[in-house]
Motif scaffolding. Structure first.
Motif, short mmCIF file in Angstrom:
data_model
loop_
_atom_site.label_atom_id
_atom_site.label_comp_id
_atom_site.label_asym_id
_atom_site.label_seq_id
_atom_site.Cartn_x
_atom_site.Cartn_y
_atom_site.Cartn_z
N MET A 65 0.82 -1.20 0.00
CA MET A 65 0.00 0.00 0.00
C MET A 65 0.86 1.25 0.00
O MET A 65 0.42 2.31 -0.40
CB MET A 65 -0.91 0.02 1.23
CG MET A 65 -1.93 -1.11 1.28
SD MET A 65 -3.08 -1.08 -0.10
CE MET A 65 -4.38 -0.08 0.59
N SER A 66 2.08 1.11 0.47
CA SER A 66 2.87 2.33 0.69
C SER A 66 3.16 3.07 -0.61
O SER A 66 3.29 4.28 -0.62
CB SER A 66 4.19 1.99 1.40
OG SER A 66 4.97 1.19 0.51
N ASP A 67 3.20 2.33 -1.77
CA ASP A 67 3.47 3.02 -3.02
C ASP A 67 2.31 3.88 -3.48
O ASP A 67 2.41 4.66 -4.42
CB ASP A 67 3.87 2.01 -4.11
CG ASP A 67 2.79 0.98 -4.31
OD1 ASP A 67 2.00 0.78 -3.35
OD2 ASP A 67 2.71 0.38 -5.39
N GLN A 68 1.16 3.74 -2.83
CA GLN A 68 0.02 4.60 -3.19
C GLN A 68 -0.03 5.88 -2.39
O GLN A 68 -0.78 6.78 -2.71
CB GLN A 68 -1.29 3.83 -2.99
CG GLN A 68 -1.55 2.86 -4.12
CD GLN A 68 -2.91 2.24 -4.02
OE1 GLN A 68 -3.74 2.67 -3.25
NE2 GLN A 68 -3.13 1.21 -4.82
N SER A 69 0.71 5.95 -1.32
CA SER A 69 0.63 7.18 -0.51
C SER A 69 1.35 8.31 -1.23
O SER A 69 2.27 8.10 -2.01
CB SER A 69 1.24 6.94 0.87
OG SER A 69 2.62 7.06 0.77
N TYR A 70 0.87 9.50 -0.97
CA TYR A 70 1.40 10.64 -1.70
C TYR A 70 1.45 11.83 -0.78
O TYR A 70 0.47 12.12 -0.09
CB TYR A 70 0.50 10.94 -2.90
CG TYR A 70 0.82 12.24 -3.58
CD1 TYR A 70 1.90 12.33 -4.46
CD2 TYR A 70 0.06 13.38 -3.35
CE1 TYR A 70 2.20 13.51 -5.08
CE2 TYR A 70 0.35 14.57 -3.96
CZ TYR A 70 1.43 14.64 -4.83
OH TYR A 70 1.72 15.82 -5.44
N VAL A 71 2.57 12.48 -0.73
CA VAL A 71 2.66 13.70 0.07
C VAL A 71 3.23 14.80 -0.81
O VAL A 71 4.26 14.61 -1.46
CB VAL A 71 3.58 13.50 1.30
CG1 VAL A 71 3.72 14.81 2.07
CG2 VAL A 71 3.04 12.41 2.19
N ARG A 72 2.53 15.93 -0.87
CA ARG A 72 3.06 17.03 -1.67
C ARG A 72 4.17 17.73 -0.89
O ARG A 72 3.99 18.08 0.27
CB ARG A 72 1.95 18.02 -2.00
CG ARG A 72 2.45 19.18 -2.84
CD ARG A 72 1.33 20.10 -3.26
NE ARG A 72 0.46 19.53 -4.29
CZ ARG A 72 0.79 19.43 -5.57
NH1 ARG A 72 1.97 19.84 -5.98
NH2 ARG A 72 -0.04 18.91 -6.43
N THR A 73 5.33 17.88 -1.53
CA THR A 73 6.44 18.53 -0.84
C THR A 73 6.61 19.97 -1.32
O THR A 73 7.19 20.79 -0.64
CB THR A 73 7.76 17.78 -1.12
OG1 THR A 73 7.88 17.64 -2.54
CG2 THR A 73 7.75 16.43 -0.43
N GLU A 74 6.08 20.27 -2.48
CA GLU A 74 6.30 21.59 -3.05
C GLU A 74 4.97 22.17 -3.49
O GLU A 74 4.24 21.52 -4.24
CB GLU A 74 7.20 21.44 -4.28
CG GLU A 74 8.12 22.61 -4.51
CD GLU A 74 9.02 22.30 -5.70
OE1 GLU A 74 9.31 23.23 -6.45
OE2 GLU A 74 9.37 21.11 -5.88
N MET A 75 4.60 23.36 -3.04
CA MET A 75 3.34 23.96 -3.46
C MET A 75 3.52 24.62 -4.82
O MET A 75 4.57 25.18 -5.12
CB MET A 75 2.86 25.02 -2.45
CG MET A 75 2.67 24.49 -1.04
SD MET A 75 1.68 22.99 -0.96
CE MET A 75 0.04 23.69 -1.07
N LEU A 76 2.48 24.55 -5.68
CA LEU A 76 2.58 25.10 -7.03
C LEU A 76 2.35 26.61 -7.02
O LEU A 76 1.51 27.11 -6.28
CB LEU A 76 1.55 24.45 -7.95
CG LEU A 76 1.71 22.95 -8.17
CD1 LEU A 76 0.57 22.43 -9.01
CD2 LEU A 76 3.05 22.65 -8.84
N GLY A 77 3.11 27.30 -7.89
CA GLY A 77 2.88 28.74 -8.02
C GLY A 77 1.70 28.99 -8.97
O GLY A 77 1.16 28.06 -9.56
N GLU A 78 1.31 30.25 -9.09
CA GLU A 78 0.18 30.57 -9.98
C GLU A 78 0.68 30.83 -11.38
O GLU A 78 1.70 31.48 -11.59
CB GLU A 78 -0.55 31.80 -9.45
CG GLU A 78 -1.44 31.48 -8.28
CD GLU A 78 -2.24 32.68 -7.84
OE1 GLU A 78 -2.40 33.62 -8.63
OE2 GLU A 78 -2.69 32.66 -6.68
#
Lengths: 432, 262
Positions: A1-14
């Motif tokens: 299951m661990s390959d499905q977890s997702y954490v965003r590390t970088e927020m997108l700019g506009e």
């Protein structure tokens, strides 16, 4: 299951939106060509607008402004724009605009209606806009009497003594309740000024005229006409029909049987007959009912009838507003100990009127345009003149130009009313 | 219908005096041919906190609405603060300005700001100068913890805030008796407790209150008497402790098991 977890590390700019989502392109795509049927409709509409304007604009602009007759116009247009061109003959407006505005009011006295009109805007300003100093309200109270004097002229004592009647009513409202109770004070405030006007006012005016004959040149009602008469009748009708309509609407809901019956009877009768019959009553029948010898001005009679007519409709519009109010508003006002008149004035009416604004204003607009019916009983309002002017040999055959001019005058007034009503609605919106 | 009331209640000022605030004797009321209130007898002393409960249609709202004559009773007498309610308008206005009322749907005046809602009656009924009325209003708005909303309109406030404004509006008339007609029934659960808190504070100051509510937690902790009504009659009347632990009539037992059961 661990390959499905997702954490965003970088927020997108506009990022800027694609070019199809901004500016003119977006507007055109969304509003004109959003789908194939819409695109077809757009093209058809553009064609219709073009077709109409291509007919009207040349007529309006290939025109003659300086001529003394229809023949002169036609000759000028043929000479300037070529044979066979149909052009407007604005010369008739150029020659007759004063008549269309003032009727047969003496030319050297034109300043009086103009001053009256300007002062009218001063007088209604505190009613229309809350930012105007409240003290001007005092002028609004005096204005109807001043306007009457400026327009009809004559002795200054007539409007002053008539105004005294209003003062009497005011004093009765303020001081009588302490002496005879509020019910009799209200009746007194209604009856005392009427008694004053009928019985005492005449001798007082005569007396004052004898002592100090101050006045300006008088103008008779039959000299008045044109758009001025539409404004006189329309504005008086509007100003008087609203308060009378409010009272009728309240009376119709009254638990007092007689008050209720009178109000319902009045409303249903007046709404049941055409305005034109009421105008005929004003012009012909009313004289039979009045004491012989009284010369009751025709314009005043028409104003009374137009006011009655508008008030009956106004009453129903306001009743609609009253019916839309939740019962809880009445109960809350009662529970706080407010009496009927205070609750009505502070809680019920402000809300009922606010709900009814669009309907009230469309009634006003309708009333204003209905004033053109007075041409049928012989008053020379713009419509009356529109029929009278072509009777002149010089202008025989002219039709459109005069009506276009009249339509424009009315449109300016009615359009301002409708814009004001929208402004008022926005201003009174309190988010509920 | 049980909102837990966690706070400790300060009972030092909650004293019931011998003075009678409201006396209702053999009161009957009909809606047309329908007999809504049957032979009601009720005495409320100053400082009492009475909760009226019962199934819907039992006449509990009608009962308290009779006390300030939003409804007219046909038989019997209602005496409020020594003044009998009759068709005499002077008496009615006097009683209404002494008795505050809060409604299920708040009934704030939507065209006036919160502050204007609170100052309207003092200015127009009691002839209080505007400035003084505004000071009083701000005092009570602080008390119900929303002074910062004073210049907003009711439509911009949440339900709980609106009901607290309604309470403040009544208090501005300095009433001696407060009537609450299902004050929390139209509110979301999380807003109920903020309104109940305000009502508890009022009780702690010794206000005479009659509250129509289904909030049994409030009844248990705050009321000194609970009245159960059914079919237009007072079926049972007792101290809250007794009322909840040992209801006498079958109808009351059934009602309580339904309302407390889940």
């Amino acid at each position: 299951m661990s390959d499905q977890s997702y954490v965003r590390t970088e927020m997108l700019g506009e990022k800027p939106p694609p070019s199809s989502q901004v500016g003119v392109v977006k507007w055109v795509m969304e509003n004109l060509f959003s789908s194939i049927p819409n695109a077809i409709m757009t093209i058809v509409s553009v064609w219709v607008v073009y077709y109409i304007l291509s007919g009207i604009l040349p007529w309006a602009f290939q025109s003659s402004w300086n001529a003394t007759s229809l023949h002169g116009c036609r000759a000028y247009i043929a000479e300037t724009y070529g044979e066979g061109v149909e052009g407007a003959c604005w010369a008739v407006i150029n020659e007759r605009w004063q008549q269309l505005l003032f009727g047969f009011y003496p030319k050297e006295l034109y300043w009086r209606p103009v001053v009256t009109l300007v002062l009218m805007f001063v007088a209604i300003s505190p009613v229309l806009f809350t930012s105007v100093p409240r003290k001007i309200m005092l002028f609004s109270v005096i204005y109807p009497f001043l306007a009457f004097w400026l327009l009809w002229g004559g002795s200054i004592w007539l409007p002053i003594v008539a105004f005294l009647g209003l003062v009497i009513a005011f004093l009765a409202i303020v001081y009588l309740p302490a002496i005879v109770g509020s019910l009799f004070a209200t009746i007194g405030a209604g009856l005392l000024p009427i008694l004053f006007w009928i019985v005492i006012a005449g001798p007082i005016i005569d007396g004052l005229n004898g002592i100090a004959p101050i006045g300006i040149e008088g103008v008779d009602s039959d000299q008045m006409g044109g758009f001025m008469i539409s404004i006189i009748i329309g504005v008086s009708g509007i100003a008087l029909s609203l308060p009378i309509g409010i009272l009728l609407a309240l009376g119709r809901q009254s638990p007092l049987f007689i008050v209720k019956t009178i109000c319902v009877g009045f409303i249903e009768f007046i709404r049941g007959v055409p305005l034109i019959t009421l105008l005929f009553v004003a012009s012909v029948l009313l004289n039979y009912f009045l004491p012989p010898g009284t010369n009751f001005d025709l314009i005043l009679r028409v104003i009374i009838m137009v006011t009655f007519f508008a008030a009956a409709y106004m009453a129903e519009v306001i009743r609609g507003g009253l019916a839309a109010l939740p019962k809880g508003q009445y109960e809350a006002a009662d529970a706080l100990g407010l009496d009927y008149w205070k609750a009505t004035r502070l809680i019920i009416m402000p809300q009922a009127l606010k709900i009814s604004i669009p309907n009230i204003v469309s009634n006003f607009i309708g009333l204003f345009k209905d004033t053109t019916l007075v041409s049928i009983i012989g008053l020379l309002d713009p419509m009356g003149l529109a029929r009278a002017i072509p009777a002149d040999q010089n202008w025989n055959g002219i039709v459109w130009e005069i009506y276009v001019f009249i339509a424009l005058l009315f449109w300016i007034f009615t359009f301002s009313m409708s814009r004001y009503s929208m402004y008022l609605e926005r201003k009174l919106a309190t988010g509920h | 219908m049980v909102t837990e009331i966690e706070r400790e209640i300060d009972r030092s000022k909650m004293q019931v005096s011998d003075e009678v605030a409201i006396q209702i004797t053999n009161m009957n009321k009909w809606y047309g041919a329908f007999h809504v209130l049957k032979d009601i007898n009720l005495t409320v002393n100053r400082g009492e906190r009475i909760v009226v409960c019962g199934p819907s249609g039992s006449g509990k709202s009608t009962l308290i609405r009779c006390i300030n004559r939003l409804e007219v009773h046909q038989e019997g007498s209602i005496i409020v603060d020594g003044t009998e309610l009759s068709s005499d308008l002077k008496n009615i206005d006097k009683i209404r300005s002494e008795v505050g009322m809060c409604f299920q749907h708040f009934n704030l005046f939507p065209h006036l700001t919160i502050l204007e809602n609170c100052t309207l009656a003092p200015i127009w009924v009691r002839n209080v100068p505007k400035k003084e009325a505004e000071e009083t209003a701000m005092h009570f708005l602080e008390k119900v913890k929303i002074p910062e909303q004073a210049d907003k309109y009711p439509g911009q406030l949440s339900g709980g805030q609106q009901q607290r404004v309604a309470i403040a509006r009544s208090l501005c008339m300095k009433p001696r008796i407060m009537l609450f007609d299902e004050p929390t029934s139209a509110l979301d659960p999380e807003m109920i407790s903020e309104v109940l808190d305000t009502m508890i504070e009022l009780a702690e100051e010794g206000m005479t209150m009659i509250v129509v509510t289904h909030e049994m937690g409030f009844a248990r902790k705050v009321a000194n008497r609970v009245i159960f009504m059914d079919a237009g009659q007072i079926v049972e009347e007792n101290e809250p402790e007794q009322f909840f632990t040992n209801p006498q009539s079958e109808r009351t037992q059934l009602f309580l098991s339904q309302i407390l059961g889940h």
